[in-house]
Design an enzyme around this catalytic site. Structure first.
Site, PDB file in Angstrom:
ATOM      1  CG  ASP A  45      29.301 -59.494  38.402  1.00 31.27           C
ATOM      2  OD1 ASP A  45      30.380 -59.364  37.397  1.00 31.27           O
ATOM      3  OD2 ASP A  45      28.104 -59.461  38.193  1.00 31.27           O
ATOM      4  CB  CYS A  84      31.911 -57.859  32.601  1.00 33.13           C
ATOM      5  SG  CYS A  84      30.608 -58.481  33.792  1.00 33.13           S
ATOM      6  CG  HIS A 140      32.364 -58.254  28.386  1.00 32.93           C
ATOM      7  ND1 HIS A 140      31.404 -58.542  29.227  1.00 32.93           N
ATOM      8  CD2 HIS A 140      31.491 -57.535  27.481  1.00 32.93           C
ATOM      9  CE1 HIS A 140      30.075 -58.421  29.177  1.00 32.93           C
ATOM     10  NE2 HIS A 140      30.315 -57.560  28.327  1.00 32.93           N
ATOM     11  CG  ASP A 329      34.543 -58.743  36.465  1.00 32.66           C
ATOM     12  OD1 ASP A 329      34.012 -58.871  37.820  1.00 32.66           O
ATOM     13  OD2 ASP A 329      33.926 -59.042  35.705  1.00 32.66           O
ATOM     14  CG  HIS A 330      32.624 -55.572  38.619  1.00 30.55           C
ATOM     15  ND1 HIS A 330      31.562 -56.055  39.046  1.00 30.55           N
ATOM     16  CD2 HIS A 330      32.758 -55.841  37.347  1.00 30.55           C
ATOM     17  CE1 HIS A 330      30.698 -56.686  38.147  1.00 30.55           C
ATOM     18  NE2 HIS A 330      31.990 -56.736  36.871  1.00 30.55           N
TER      19      HIS A 330
HETATM   20 CA   LIG Z   1      31.738 -58.865  35.997  1.00 31.92          CA
END
Ligand SMILES: [Ca+2]
Ligand SMILES: [Ca+2]
Length: 481
Positions: A45, A84, A140, A329-330
């Site tokens: 994140d 995720c 994840h 991841d983003h």
């Molecule tokens: Ca994430």
């Protein structure tokens, strides 16, 4: 009947063949031993609030900045999915969410036949003779603990079926620390740990310590693939007090990308994605700035942990023969577009940190602004290590051409998928979003880096939209389990 002489010649010939065979085998093994190791660092994140991506000048990430100065930073890199689960499934399989049907966190990895039958990245390296180990959040969480269960790993800390919990609950009670009792998930909390808690006491700290000690121990079988996944700055943003002290509350600025009424020109379809109206609750509780402080503090803590891991590699005997790839991841929105969340197709949620250091390949201090994707990790690692990629599986691009020349001809766009038939497409200049109901957004990053002005309905952009639409995948797999 052979004569004694003939038998001797035959014996010598066979012996010679065996020796030559063994020598050539040894040569092969020698080549294999010379394959580069891989240090694979995942961050959870983390948006562009870092020194290299410059999304917020208040961010302090000296270790990641230093790492970036040793290799190549991709400044226009995006996730395959802004959540995720599907983001990591795409990284680990090299398969787009729109091809696998793995779109959201609740979608299973192993019950999805396309993903389950794929060669996952750790398996790929294991099959190619690598020693594969890891710790922390690489897949994840649920996918690893209950589904993947260490598949492809020779070793996992603390064990193949016992992933680390995202945070150390014992160190952060009574919760919630932010005092918000209603309207938020139990994860949506932030604040400092008890004053006596050190970095090593936290679960992220334990992952970094394991990685650093494993590298410094010098007893890894080579070539190796070592994965270290840091959970922060994923919520809850708990960190030792010293990290909060680095960002005094009275100096915290609201996000530069926040604009009142920004949503007026945005199609309603965007709210059909998982919409989290936490920002209203946070603002009502007077917690916007404390929450930003906590995100910056957790990011600074993450940065220190990255420093530990990379510092250990540099001191180890593997330094000159290890590829480092660092990715988040983003992204995450801290109020922009009225959201306190990921789960969208806008820049703040799709843009990721993406740094490569490949000895003898990447040039120190280089940057590349071409649109690339986390889906490109798998094919690029295959290319750099000289391992043959699984046939017909990988959908990303080999980035080594950009390592050679960041300005190389690159006609590709970067695709982010969230939910069935919702697509965000990024070119060097534009972001185009199209939702399942056909509604659209278009932003010109040359003039509008915060994506405030939706140009999709202006006729003069018809041609650009048409071009961007070429990035929409031909196949849209229905959502899996
Ligand atoms: Ca994430
Ligand atoms: Ca707007």
């Amino acid at each position: 009947m052979r004569t004694k002489k003939q038998t001797t010649i035959l014996f010598l010939a066979v012996t010679l063949l065996c020796v030559v065979g063994r020598a050539s085998e040894a040569k092969d093994t020698g080549r294999q031993d010379a394959k580069p190791n891989v240090l694979f660092i995942a961050i959870d994140d983390l948006n562009d609030w870092t020194g290299t991506l410059k999304g917020n000048p208040q961010a302090k990430t000296p270790h990641m900045d230093k790492l970036a100065s040793k290799g190549m930073v991709f400044t226009n890199a995006h996730c395959a999915a802004p959540a995720c689960g599907p983001s990591r499934s795409a990284i680990m399989s090299g398969i787009r969410p729109s091809t696998s049907g793995n779109y959201v966190n609740r979608n299973s990895l192993t019950k999805n036949p396309i993903l389950n039958n794929s060669v996952l990245l750790p398996e790929f390296f294991q099959q190619n003779g690598y020693y594969v180990c890891g710790s922390g959040k690489l897949f994840h969480g649920n996918h690893f603990k209950t589904e993947v269960k260490g598949r492809g790993f020779d070793d996992y800390y603390p064990s193949k079926t016992q992933d680390q919990f995202p945070w150390e609950t014992r160190l952060s009670s009574p919760r919630p620390l932010n005092g918000i009792k209603k309207g938020m998930s139990r994860y949506a909390d932030w604040g400092p740990y008890h004053p006596d808690v050190t970095l090593e006491d936290t679960n992220c700290g334990k992952t970094a310590k394991w990685a650093a000690e494993t590298l410094l121990g010098g007893e890894l079988k080579e070539p190796f693939f070592l994965g270290a996944g840091i959970f922060q700055p994923h919520l809850p943003n708990y960190a030792p007090q010293e990290y909060f002290d680095r960002f005094p509350l009275d100096e915290i600025e609201l996000p530069e990308g926040y604009l009142e009424n920004d949503m007026e020109d945005v199609p309603k379809a965007s709210s059909k994605q998982r919409h989290i109206a936490w920002l209203k609750t946070i603002r009502a509780a007077g917690q916007w700035k404390p929450a930003i402080q906590a995100y910056l503090a957790s990011t600074a803590m993450t940065d220190d942990l990255i420093g530990q891991i990379v510092g250990a590699l540099e001191k180890s005997k593997y330094a000159d023969n290890t590829i480092i790839v660092l990715w988040s991841d983003h992204g995450f929105q801290l109020g922009e577009k009225e959201r306190w969340a990921k789960y969208s197709l806008w820049e703040r949620a799709t843009r990721v940190n993406f740094v490569w250091v490949a000895p003898g390949v990447t040039k120190p201090g280089s940057t590349c602004a071409k649109p690339v994707n986390l889906l490109d990790i798998y094919p690029t690692l295959a290319s750099l290590t000289g391992c043959e990629p699984p046939e017909g599986q990988l959908e990303g691009n080999d980035l080594t051409v950009l390592f050679e020349d960041p300005e190389a001809s690159w006609d590709k766009t970067s695709l982010t998928v969230f939910g069935f038939k919702n697509y965000g497409i990024r070119s060097e200049r534009y972001r185009y979003i199209v939702y399942a109901d056909g509604s659209e957004e278009l932003y010109d990053h040359k003039k509008d880096k915060w994506e405030w002005h939706n140009l999709a309905n202006r006729p003069e952009y018809a041609e650009i939209k048409e071009k961007m639409r070429k990035g929409i995948p031909a196949h849209h797999e229905p959502p899996g389990n």
